[in-house]
Design a protein around this motif. Structure first.
Motif, short mmCIF file in Angstrom:
data_model
loop_
_atom_site.label_atom_id
_atom_site.label_comp_id
_atom_site.label_asym_id
_atom_site.label_seq_id
_atom_site.Cartn_x
_atom_site.Cartn_y
_atom_site.Cartn_z
N ARG A 204 34.48 33.43 35.05
CA ARG A 204 33.66 33.29 36.27
C ARG A 204 32.75 34.49 36.48
N HIS A 205 33.15 35.64 35.93
CA HIS A 205 32.37 36.87 36.11
C HIS A 205 31.48 37.17 34.90
N GLY A 206 31.21 36.16 34.09
CA GLY A 206 30.22 36.30 33.03
C GLY A 206 30.75 36.77 31.69
N THR B 161 44.04 35.46 19.50
CA THR B 161 45.22 35.57 18.65
C THR B 161 46.28 34.64 19.23
N GLU B 162 47.44 34.68 18.69
CA GLU B 162 48.51 33.82 19.17
C GLU B 162 48.76 34.01 20.66
N TRP B 163 48.65 35.26 21.14
CA TRP B 163 49.02 35.55 22.53
C TRP B 163 47.87 35.94 23.44
N ASP B 164 46.73 36.35 22.88
CA ASP B 164 45.65 36.89 23.70
C ASP B 164 44.31 36.22 23.39
N ILE B 165 43.43 36.26 24.39
CA ILE B 165 42.05 35.81 24.25
C ILE B 165 41.17 37.02 24.56
N TYR B 166 40.14 37.23 23.75
CA TYR B 166 39.28 38.40 23.87
C TYR B 166 37.90 37.99 24.38
N TYR B 167 37.33 38.88 25.20
CA TYR B 167 36.07 38.59 25.88
C TYR B 167 35.12 39.78 25.80
N VAL B 168 33.84 39.46 26.00
CA VAL B 168 32.81 40.50 26.16
C VAL B 168 31.88 40.06 27.29
N ARG B 169 31.42 41.01 28.01
CA ARG B 169 30.34 40.80 28.98
C ARG B 169 29.21 41.71 28.53
N HIS B 170 28.14 41.08 28.13
CA HIS B 170 27.01 41.83 27.60
C HIS B 170 26.27 42.54 28.72
N PRO C 202 50.80 41.00 43.09
CA PRO C 202 50.76 39.59 43.48
C PRO C 202 50.56 39.35 44.98
N GLU C 203 51.17 40.16 45.83
CA GLU C 203 51.03 39.93 47.27
C GLU C 203 49.64 40.25 47.80
N HIS C 204 48.80 40.88 46.97
CA HIS C 204 47.43 41.20 47.37
C HIS C 204 46.39 40.39 46.60
N GLN C 205 46.85 39.48 45.75
CA GLN C 205 45.93 38.66 44.97
C GLN C 205 45.34 37.55 45.84
N ALA C 206 44.27 36.94 45.34
CA ALA C 206 43.59 35.82 46.00
C ALA C 206 42.96 36.24 47.33
N ARG C 207 42.57 37.51 47.42
CA ARG C 207 41.89 38.03 48.60
C ARG C 207 40.52 38.62 48.25
N GLY C 208 40.12 38.49 46.98
CA GLY C 208 38.82 39.00 46.57
C GLY C 208 38.84 40.44 46.10
N ILE C 209 40.02 41.05 46.06
CA ILE C 209 40.11 42.46 45.67
C ILE C 209 39.74 42.63 44.19
N GLY C 210 40.36 41.84 43.32
CA GLY C 210 40.07 41.94 41.90
C GLY C 210 38.60 41.67 41.61
N ALA C 211 38.03 40.69 42.29
CA ALA C 211 36.61 40.37 42.09
C ALA C 211 35.73 41.53 42.53
N ALA C 212 36.07 42.14 43.65
CA ALA C 212 35.27 43.27 44.14
C ALA C 212 35.36 44.45 43.18
N VAL C 213 36.56 44.71 42.67
CA VAL C 213 36.74 45.80 41.71
C VAL C 213 35.93 45.50 40.45
N LEU C 214 36.05 44.28 39.94
CA LEU C 214 35.34 43.92 38.71
C LEU C 214 33.83 43.99 38.92
N ARG C 215 33.33 43.56 40.07
CA ARG C 215 31.89 43.67 40.33
C ARG C 215 31.44 45.13 40.28
N GLN C 216 32.26 46.04 40.80
CA GLN C 216 31.91 47.46 40.76
C GLN C 216 31.92 47.99 39.33
N ILE C 217 32.93 47.59 38.56
CA ILE C 217 33.00 48.00 37.15
C ILE C 217 31.78 47.49 36.40
N ILE C 218 31.42 46.23 36.63
CA ILE C 218 30.26 45.64 35.97
C ILE C 218 28.98 46.38 36.35
#
Length: 152
Positions: free
Chosen positions: A125-127, A134-143, A83-99
């Motif tokens: 936001r990342h496509g 389900t009751e607790w989760d939402i599932y996604y795919v990025r083609h 949490p103390e490192h969120q909202a700095r673009g780190i997650g987005a940068a990691v996800l862009r690399q994974i994509i």
């Protein structure tokens, strides 16, 4: 920002559980579902150190991710930033690399996100497109995104 992905060992499990709990606690509490032991057990049930990497940003360990390869897609089991490192673009940068890595291997990416989590908007936001819930989760795919000659 300089991102580095470092190997994980079985002995890192407790550290990873702590990161996961810190990152998910607020969302789980909103649902009335926070239980530290359940969060630990769920993580350990799918934890594979060979598939998991620590995330370091500018030399500071800030989170981790785990990708489980399948024949026709990659399953992003975990992507957490403390949490103390969120909202700095780190997650987005990691996800862009994974994509980018998935696209280079012609793999789609699948994942699930806790229903009340801000991560749902993050993935959309990342496509990523919703495929179910389900009751607790939402599932996604990025083609798979490939460069066509007319896009070069």
């Amino acid at each position: 920002m300089n991102l580095t992905f470092l190997p994980v060992t079985q002995s890192d499990a407790d550290v990873l559980v702590s990161i996961r709990i810190a990152a998910m606690r607020e969302s789980l509490e909103r649902l009335g579902r926070f239980n530290a032991q359940r969060a630990r057990d769920r993580f350990l049930a799918s934890f594979d150190p060979d598939l998991c990497r620590f995330i370091e940003a500018d030399g500071v360990r800030v989170g981790f991710f785990q990708i489980r390869p399948h024949q026709d897609h990659w399953q992003l089991d975990h992507l957490y930033v403390e949490p103390e490192h969120q909202a700095r673009g780190i997650g987005a940068a990691v996800l862009r690399q994974i994509i980018a890595d998935a696209d280079s291997q012609n793999m789609s990416i699948r994942l699930g996100a806790l229903r009340s989590s801000d991560s749902n908007r993050f993935y959309q936001r990342h496509g990523f497109e919703q495929t179910g819930e389900t009751e607790w989760d939402i599932y996604y795919v990025r083609h798979i995104r490939t460069l066509r000659p007319d896009n070069l």
